[in-house]
Motif scaffolding. Structure first.
Motif, PDB file in Angstrom:
ATOM      1  N   ILE A 110     -29.899 119.489 -38.356  1.00 21.85           N
ATOM      2  CA  ILE A 110     -30.095 118.125 -38.875  1.00 21.85           C
ATOM      3  C   ILE A 110     -29.054 117.182 -38.290  1.00 21.85           C
ATOM      4  O   ILE A 110     -29.366 116.059 -37.874  1.00 21.85           O
ATOM      5  CB  ILE A 110     -30.031 118.143 -40.412  1.00 21.85           C
ATOM      6  CG1 ILE A 110     -31.190 118.946 -40.986  1.00 21.85           C
ATOM      7  CG2 ILE A 110     -30.037 116.717 -40.967  1.00 21.85           C
ATOM      8  CD1 ILE A 110     -31.146 119.098 -42.498  1.00 21.85           C
ATOM      9  N   VAL A 111     -27.789 117.633 -38.248  1.00 22.12           N
ATOM     10  CA  VAL A 111     -26.721 116.783 -37.734  1.00 22.12           C
ATOM     11  C   VAL A 111     -26.965 116.432 -36.275  1.00 22.12           C
ATOM     12  O   VAL A 111     -26.787 115.273 -35.855  1.00 22.12           O
ATOM     13  CB  VAL A 111     -25.352 117.478 -37.902  1.00 22.12           C
ATOM     14  CG1 VAL A 111     -24.249 116.636 -37.284  1.00 22.12           C
ATOM     15  CG2 VAL A 111     -25.062 117.746 -39.375  1.00 22.12           C
ATOM     16  N   LYS A 112     -27.379 117.390 -35.476  1.00 23.96           N
ATOM     17  CA  LYS A 112     -27.632 117.118 -34.062  1.00 23.96           C
ATOM     18  C   LYS A 112     -28.767 116.119 -33.885  1.00 23.96           C
ATOM     19  O   LYS A 112     -28.706 115.245 -33.000  1.00 23.96           O
ATOM     20  CB  LYS A 112     -27.945 118.420 -33.325  1.00 23.96           C
ATOM     21  CG  LYS A 112     -26.738 119.314 -33.118  1.00 23.96           C
ATOM     22  CD  LYS A 112     -27.104 120.552 -32.315  1.00 23.96           C
ATOM     23  CE  LYS A 112     -25.869 121.410 -32.046  1.00 23.96           C
ATOM     24  NZ  LYS A 112     -26.215 122.629 -31.257  1.00 23.96           N
ATOM     25  N   GLN A 114     -19.075 110.630 -25.357  1.00 20.43           N
ATOM     26  CA  GLN A 114     -17.859 111.367 -25.717  1.00 20.43           C
ATOM     27  C   GLN A 114     -17.787 111.629 -27.217  1.00 20.43           C
ATOM     28  O   GLN A 114     -17.426 112.727 -27.655  1.00 20.43           O
ATOM     29  CB  GLN A 114     -16.630 110.593 -25.252  1.00 20.43           C
ATOM     30  CG  GLN A 114     -16.465 110.533 -23.741  1.00 20.43           C
ATOM     31  CD  GLN A 114     -15.293 109.675 -23.320  1.00 20.43           C
ATOM     32  OE1 GLN A 114     -14.681 108.998 -24.140  1.00 20.43           O
ATOM     33  NE2 GLN A 114     -14.974 109.692 -22.023  1.00 20.43           N
ATOM     34  N   GLN A 115     -18.145 110.635 -28.004  1.00 19.12           N
ATOM     35  CA  GLN A 115     -18.105 110.812 -29.453  1.00 19.12           C
ATOM     36  C   GLN A 115     -19.128 111.835 -29.920  1.00 19.12           C
ATOM     37  O   GLN A 115     -18.855 112.639 -30.822  1.00 19.12           O
ATOM     38  CB  GLN A 115     -18.331 109.467 -30.140  1.00 19.12           C
ATOM     39  CG  GLN A 115     -17.168 108.495 -29.957  1.00 19.12           C
ATOM     40  CD  GLN A 115     -17.504 107.088 -30.399  1.00 19.12           C
ATOM     41  OE1 GLN A 115     -18.675 106.727 -30.527  1.00 19.12           O
ATOM     42  NE2 GLN A 115     -16.481 106.291 -30.619  1.00 19.12           N
ATOM     43  N   ARG A 116     -20.295 111.838 -29.291  1.00 18.64           N
ATOM     44  CA  ARG A 116     -21.296 112.846 -29.663  1.00 18.64           C
ATOM     45  C   ARG A 116     -20.824 114.241 -29.256  1.00 18.64           C
ATOM     46  O   ARG A 116     -21.082 115.223 -29.970  1.00 18.64           O
ATOM     47  CB  ARG A 116     -22.642 112.515 -29.007  1.00 18.64           C
ATOM     48  CG  ARG A 116     -23.340 111.330 -29.639  1.00 18.64           C
ATOM     49  CD  ARG A 116     -24.796 111.253 -29.210  1.00 18.64           C
ATOM     50  NE  ARG A 116     -24.932 111.046 -27.776  1.00 18.64           N
ATOM     51  CZ  ARG A 116     -24.907 109.869 -27.187  1.00 18.64           C
ATOM     52  NH1 ARG A 116     -24.730 108.774 -27.923  1.00 18.64           N
ATOM     53  NH2 ARG A 116     -25.050 109.738 -25.886  1.00 18.64           N
ATOM     54  N   ASP A 117     -20.138 114.335 -28.125  1.00 15.09           N
ATOM     55  CA  ASP A 117     -19.591 115.631 -27.717  1.00 15.09           C
ATOM     56  C   ASP A 117     -18.560 116.129 -28.725  1.00 15.09           C
ATOM     57  O   ASP A 117     -18.475 117.332 -29.007  1.00 15.09           O
ATOM     58  CB  ASP A 117     -18.953 115.521 -26.329  1.00 15.09           C
ATOM     59  CG  ASP A 117     -19.985 115.357 -25.227  1.00 15.09           C
ATOM     60  OD1 ASP A 117     -21.173 115.661 -25.477  1.00 15.09           O
ATOM     61  OD2 ASP A 117     -19.604 114.926 -24.119  1.00 15.09           O
ATOM     62  N   SER A 132     -17.222 119.878 -33.052  1.00 14.71           N
ATOM     63  CA  SER A 132     -16.845 120.169 -34.438  1.00 14.71           C
ATOM     64  C   SER A 132     -17.911 121.000 -35.142  1.00 14.71           C
ATOM     65  O   SER A 132     -17.592 121.814 -36.014  1.00 14.71           O
ATOM     66  CB  SER A 132     -16.615 118.865 -35.195  1.00 14.71           C
ATOM     67  OG  SER A 132     -17.810 118.102 -35.274  1.00 14.71           O
ATOM     68  N   LEU A 133     -19.177 120.842 -34.753  1.00 17.15           N
ATOM     69  CA  LEU A 133     -20.233 121.692 -35.311  1.00 17.15           C
ATOM     70  C   LEU A 133     -20.024 123.142 -34.894  1.00 17.15           C
ATOM     71  O   LEU A 133     -20.233 124.072 -35.694  1.00 17.15           O
ATOM     72  CB  LEU A 133     -21.605 121.198 -34.857  1.00 17.15           C
ATOM     73  CG  LEU A 133     -22.100 119.879 -35.458  1.00 17.15           C
ATOM     74  CD1 LEU A 133     -23.393 119.435 -34.789  1.00 17.15           C
ATOM     75  CD2 LEU A 133     -22.308 120.014 -36.960  1.00 17.15           C
TER      76      LEU A 133
END
Length: 479
Positions: free
Chosen positions: A213-215, A269-272, A277-278
């Motif tokens: 879900i987070v992705k 970068q923020q998505r990476d 963190s996931l």
């Protein structure tokens, strides 16, 4: 002097410039259009309604300056502390057979508390505090009392007012809610994981569902869309498709193109960081054991995911949308199993899902404190959305007997309501704008707000085909 006499005077003096000017002034005076004389501009002086005659007046005006002197420096720094108090002095007299009664009235006015109204001959009406009143009586001036008054201009009695930092209150309540959620998770999972690897695997399975879900929410195209929309200039305003509304623009390498690439790179970068963190959270879930350190590490990794999601979203509205979807997570139902292992698996799944949901709800509340509502109605809608999220978790905590989490979430709900109520109460309500025919946005902005610069605001709210042809009915701010 009659009007005809003035006209005759004008004709007789027509040959001389000075005569013409004099006659013109007389003509204007006769018509009531001439400039008022000095005497006409004077006002009868009085204090608190007690009249008196003014012979002389002086005043002290300026700024309050603090002088700062420094060693080995020839000049000083003058710090402006604001306008200085205006001090006004008047010298005059009271006259008449009733001069004693006039004096007594003026003394009573002078000894009255609080500020009073002074009518100054040239400054007009002022609200002042009387400093001193001096009355001089002379034997050779029996019907005349000389007076001297000194005033200081006064203002309303105002005190500093306390203001509450509602954003800080939300952050504090969110921190307390996060601690309570972690404590409940540790209490429920600590005994369950002692049952073996099957329990840990159940936690991992639950986390894996939430990771998906987070992705999905973090990779949504809307985040990139809004990041580009925030670029200054027409590109950000119309997302690079049109230069104003005049048509397509040439796509040449410009500073705007550089800004777009930078925005996309920052978002990537923020998505990476979120994806990383996931991965850390999944690893922490797999490392769970009866050791409290591993349980605490997993709970911390869940909260780190929420923090990174907040940072990855282009604006608070996107963060609220993403975290709301994450907070609506429901794990798949487990088969009925009343054995000790089955009961432990169900408890671990429930505790993990609760921690994931509550962390997302708390993050959404923090995002709501940074959200800037566009109207009173928008703030009310956001408040209702946050309350709905919190109410579900409050009910769940109450049913589970988790008193600390229940109280912490209740406090967070109160802080969110107070924050959005305080900020939304200062905003205008939304109303329906109706016109018989399509009109330009500039005209509507001038008609509604007397401010043509707010045309862009109307365009965003109405989404017209063209700003010269606004819809005949749409929602807009009332003020």
């Amino acid at each position: 002097m009659s009007f005809q006499d003035v006209l005759n005077g004008v004709q007789q003096a027509a040959g001389a410039v000075s005569g013409v000017m004099s006659a013109a002034n007389q003509l204007l005076d006769a018509l009531g259009l001439g400039a008022p004389s000095y005497q006409d501009q004077l006002r009868p002086a009085s204090y608190r309604g007690v009249p008196f005659i003014v012979l002389a007046a002086d005043g002290k005006f300026g700024r309050r300056n603090a002088l700062h002197e420094y060693p080995n420096r020839d000049t000083v720094w003058v710090e402006d502390m604001g306008r200085a108090a205006r001090q006004i002095s008047l010298i005059g007299f009271l006259v008449g057979d009733d001069v004693i009664q006039q004096r007594d009235q003026l003394i009573a006015a002078a000894e009255s508390k609080d500020m009073g109204e002074l009518v100054h001959p040239t400054l007009g009406t002022l609200y002042v505090s009387l400093d001193t009143l001096r009355v001089t009586e002379k034997w050779d001036s029996a019907r005349v009392f000389e007076i001297a008054l000194a005033f200081t201009e006064s203002g309303l009695r105002e005190f500093p007012s306390d203001t509450t930092d509602t954003t800080a209150d939300v952050d504090g309540a969110a921190a307390a809610g996060g601690l309570a959620a972690v404590a409940d998770f540790m209490h429920q999972v600590a005994d369950a994981v002692k049952q073996g690897i099957a329990i840990v695997q159940q936690v991992v399975n639950t986390v894996t569902k939430w990771v998906g879900i987070v992705k999905n929410v973090i990779n949504a195209a809307r985040n990139l869309y809004n990041a580009i929309a925030g670029i200054p200039g027409y590109f950000g305003r119309f997302h690079g498709l049109l230069d104003s509304y005049s048509g397509p623009v040439p796509r040449t390498p410009t500073a705007t193109a550089v800004a777009v690439r930078q925005a996309i790179a920052a978002g990537t970068q923020q998505r990476d960081v979120v994806v990383s963190s996931l991965g850390s959270m999944s690893a922490a879930a797999g490392a769970l054991s009866s050791d409290p350190g591993t349980i605490n590490a997993f709970a911390a990794s869940v909260q780190a995911v929420v923090v990174n999601v907040l940072a990855a979203c282009a604006n608070p509205a996107d963060a609220i949308s993403a975290l709301t979807q994450m907070a609506q997570f429901t794990p798949p139902a487990l088969p009925q199993d009343t054995s000790q292992i089955g009961t432990a698996m169900a408890a671990a799944q429930s505790a993990t899902a609760a921690l994931l949901r509550r962390s997302a709800v708390i993050g959404a509340c923090q995002a709501s404190a940074r959200y800037l509502p566009t109207s009173y109605d928008d703030a009310v809608a956001m408040r209702a959305q946050m309350c709905a999220l919190l109410d579900g978790e409050i009910q769940f905590a109450a049913d589970a007997g988790q008193d600390e989490t229940y109280q912490a979430l209740r406090s967070l709900r109160a802080a969110v309501v107070a924050d959005l109520t305080a900020r939304g109460g200062k905003l205008s309500r939304v109303t329906t704008v109706t016109t018989p025919t399509p009109v330009p946005a500039l005209l509507l902005a001038l008609r509604l707000y007397r401010d043509p610069t707010r045309a862009d605001e109307l365009i965003r709210q109405a989404s017209p085909i063209h700003p010269a042809f606004m819809p005949t009915s749409f929602k807009a701010l009332a003020q």
